[in-house]
Design a protein around this motif. Structure first.
Motif, PDB file in Angstrom:
ATOM      1  N   GLY A 103       6.114  -2.231 -16.463  1.00 43.35           N
ATOM      2  CA  GLY A 103       5.677  -0.867 -16.232  1.00 43.35           C
ATOM      3  C   GLY A 103       5.894  -0.533 -14.778  1.00 43.35           C
ATOM      4  O   GLY A 103       6.571  -1.256 -14.043  1.00 43.35           O
ATOM      5  N   GLN A 104       5.300   0.558 -14.353  1.00 37.83           N
ATOM      6  CA  GLN A 104       5.459   0.996 -12.978  1.00 37.83           C
ATOM      7  C   GLN A 104       4.153   1.612 -12.518  1.00 37.83           C
ATOM      8  O   GLN A 104       3.409   2.194 -13.297  1.00 37.83           O
ATOM      9  N   GLY A 105       3.856   1.475 -11.245  1.00 34.89           N
ATOM     10  CA  GLY A 105       2.637   2.066 -10.712  1.00 34.89           C
ATOM     11  C   GLY A 105       2.714   2.216  -9.208  1.00 34.89           C
ATOM     12  O   GLY A 105       3.534   1.570  -8.551  1.00 34.89           O
ATOM     13  N   THR A 106       1.871   3.079  -8.691  1.00 33.79           N
ATOM     14  CA  THR A 106       1.765   3.279  -7.248  1.00 33.79           C
ATOM     15  C   THR A 106       0.506   2.590  -6.749  1.00 33.79           C
ATOM     16  O   THR A 106      -0.582   2.805  -7.282  1.00 33.79           O
ATOM     17  N   VAL A 107       0.645   1.747  -5.751  1.00 32.57           N
ATOM     18  CA  VAL A 107      -0.488   0.981  -5.232  1.00 32.57           C
ATOM     19  C   VAL A 107      -1.362   1.890  -4.376  1.00 32.57           C
ATOM     20  O   VAL A 107      -0.892   2.496  -3.401  1.00 32.57           O
ATOM     21  N   LEU A 108      -2.640   1.959  -4.729  1.00 33.73           N
ATOM     22  CA  LEU A 108      -3.592   2.811  -4.019  1.00 33.73           C
ATOM     23  C   LEU A 108      -4.499   2.019  -3.092  1.00 33.73           C
ATOM     24  O   LEU A 108      -4.880   2.505  -2.029  1.00 33.73           O
ATOM     25  N   ASP A 109      -4.852   0.788  -3.498  1.00 30.03           N
ATOM     26  CA  ASP A 109      -5.860   0.052  -2.718  1.00 30.03           C
ATOM     27  C   ASP A 109      -5.885  -1.396  -3.181  1.00 30.03           C
ATOM     28  O   ASP A 109      -5.304  -1.766  -4.205  1.00 30.03           O
ATOM     29  N   ILE A 110      -6.563  -2.227  -2.411  1.00 34.23           N
ATOM     30  CA  ILE A 110      -6.946  -3.586  -2.802  1.00 34.23           C
ATOM     31  C   ILE A 110      -8.453  -3.654  -2.638  1.00 34.23           C
ATOM     32  O   ILE A 110      -8.971  -3.413  -1.543  1.00 34.23           O
ATOM     33  N   ASP A 111      -9.182  -3.931  -3.714  1.00 29.61           N
ATOM     34  CA  ASP A 111     -10.640  -3.859  -3.640  1.00 29.61           C
ATOM     35  C   ASP A 111     -11.225  -5.154  -3.071  1.00 29.61           C
ATOM     36  O   ASP A 111     -10.492  -6.126  -2.834  1.00 29.61           O
ATOM     37  N   PRO A 112     -12.535  -5.208  -2.809  1.00 28.54           N
ATOM     38  CA  PRO A 112     -13.133  -6.396  -2.181  1.00 28.54           C
ATOM     39  C   PRO A 112     -13.036  -7.674  -3.004  1.00 28.54           C
ATOM     40  O   PRO A 112     -13.281  -8.766  -2.482  1.00 28.54           O
ATOM     41  N   GLU A 113     -12.674  -7.553  -4.281  1.00 27.81           N
ATOM     42  CA  GLU A 113     -12.440  -8.748  -5.086  1.00 27.81           C
ATOM     43  C   GLU A 113     -10.955  -9.100  -5.110  1.00 27.81           C
ATOM     44  O   GLU A 113     -10.526  -9.950  -5.884  1.00 27.81           O
ATOM     45  N   MET A 137       0.822  -1.206   0.000  1.00 24.72           N
ATOM     46  CA  MET A 137       0.000   0.000   0.000  1.00 24.72           C
ATOM     47  C   MET A 137       0.859   1.261   0.000  1.00 24.72           C
ATOM     48  O   MET A 137       1.738   1.433   0.842  1.00 24.72           O
ATOM     49  N   GLY A 138       0.606   2.112  -0.983  1.00 30.47           N
ATOM     50  CA  GLY A 138       1.318   3.379  -1.084  1.00 30.47           C
ATOM     51  C   GLY A 138       2.678   3.286  -1.736  1.00 30.47           C
ATOM     52  O   GLY A 138       3.341   4.314  -1.932  1.00 30.47           O
ATOM     53  N   LYS A 139       3.127   2.074  -2.087  1.00 35.63           N
ATOM     54  CA  LYS A 139       4.458   1.910  -2.659  1.00 35.63           C
ATOM     55  C   LYS A 139       4.416   1.937  -4.184  1.00 35.63           C
ATOM     56  O   LYS A 139       3.427   1.557  -4.813  1.00 35.63           O
ATOM     57  N   THR A 140       5.520   2.365  -4.774  1.00 35.39           N
ATOM     58  CA  THR A 140       5.702   2.283  -6.211  1.00 35.39           C
ATOM     59  C   THR A 140       6.339   0.935  -6.531  1.00 35.39           C
ATOM     60  O   THR A 140       7.365   0.565  -5.952  1.00 35.39           O
TER      61      THR A 140
END
Length: 267
Positions: free
Chosen positions: A229-239, A216-219
């Motif tokens: 690619g690269q991305g910043t983790v914002l959340d994990i949804d209920p699925e 959470m919150g990490k790139t």
């Protein structure tokens, strides 16, 4: 300290509930406990059958990778499931197991753990557990005929240490523990998991899974068939999909089947 051998009686003695559900096949050496479990499940209904081995010669991880399985220092376990519930998807089984393992390690050893999406348990920034759920589907209904939940845990340090390729990324749960640490952990894992599994569609483990996420919150690096690619983790949804903001600023919802995640070297 000599580690006690795996024992069905010792495992059940650690459980407060569900003892009668599980029956155990304890082997000295096996290619893969998951493969052994699939052979049994293909022949008969065997929910609750637990295959344990002191050593694996071809332990299995996700994406065709192997799981290092030296004799006597780890837990190499597969549980056969017969999920009749409509929402008993492999992703739910895997994520429920990750929480069950994390909780059991903390209860038995006091070691704080975290979960790396989707199926790895970490301690002190390194992997201590991998989880692999495999299944067979009914061709007509497309429902699971059976599932095999495989769990591998580095409990104590291997006598000769980890191989060079694992020394920077693998960890173990406890330096010594007591003689029954493996049996205690197995009992608590099975008890915790079954508590979630019997009401799997309710996803009672979802919040605990999110709170234990180390992403959470990490790139992070996103590894797909099309490249990196690269991305910043914002959340994990209920699925249990990963919600990320990619390099172009787009919000993406990613499933474990379409992407792998790699932490940066200092992650």
């Amino acid at each position: 300290m000599k580690i006690a051998p795996l024992s069905a009686d010792a495992i059940k003695n650690e459980m407060n509930r569900y003892q009668d559900i599980f029956h155990f096949h304890i082997l000295e050496t096996v290619d893969s406990t998951n493969d052994e479990a699939k052979k049994i499940a293909a022949r008969q209904k065997a929910e609750g059958c637990v295959i344990l081995a002191e050593c694996q010669t071809r332990g299995k991880g996700r994406q065709g990778r192997s799981f290092y399985s030296p004799r006597g220092t780890g837990i190499y376990m597969s549980l056969i499931l017969d999920p009749s519930r409509e929402q008993s998807r492999p992703a739910l089984i895997t994520t429920a197991a990750a929480v069950a393992v994390s909780e059991a390690i903390e209860e038995v050893t006091g070691r704080r753990t975290g979960i790396k999406w989707v199926n790895d348990v970490f301690a002190d920034g390194k992997k201590v557990c991998g989880i692999l759920t495999e299944g067979a589907f009914d061709g007509q209904s497309e429902r699971l005929k059976y599932a095999v939940l495989g769990i591998g845990i580095n409990v104590c340090p291997p006598e000769t240490g980890f191989p060079d390729e694992l020394s920077d990324i693998a960890n173990y749960v406890c330096d010594t523990g007591d003689m029954q640490t493996r049996n205690r952990l197995i009992g608590k894992i099975l008890e915790n998991f079954w508590g979630y599994y019997k009401n799997l569609p309710e996803k009672a483990f979802y919040q605990a899974y999110k709170e234990r996420s180390i992403l959470m919150g990490k790139t992070v690096k996103l590894l797909t068939e099309k490249g990196e690619g690269q991305g910043t983790v914002l959340d994990i949804d209920p699925e249990f999909a990963l919600i990320v903001r990619d390099e172009q600023g787009r919000i993406r919802r990613l499933s474990s089947g379409e992407v792998r995640v790699k932490l940066p070297a200092n992650g």
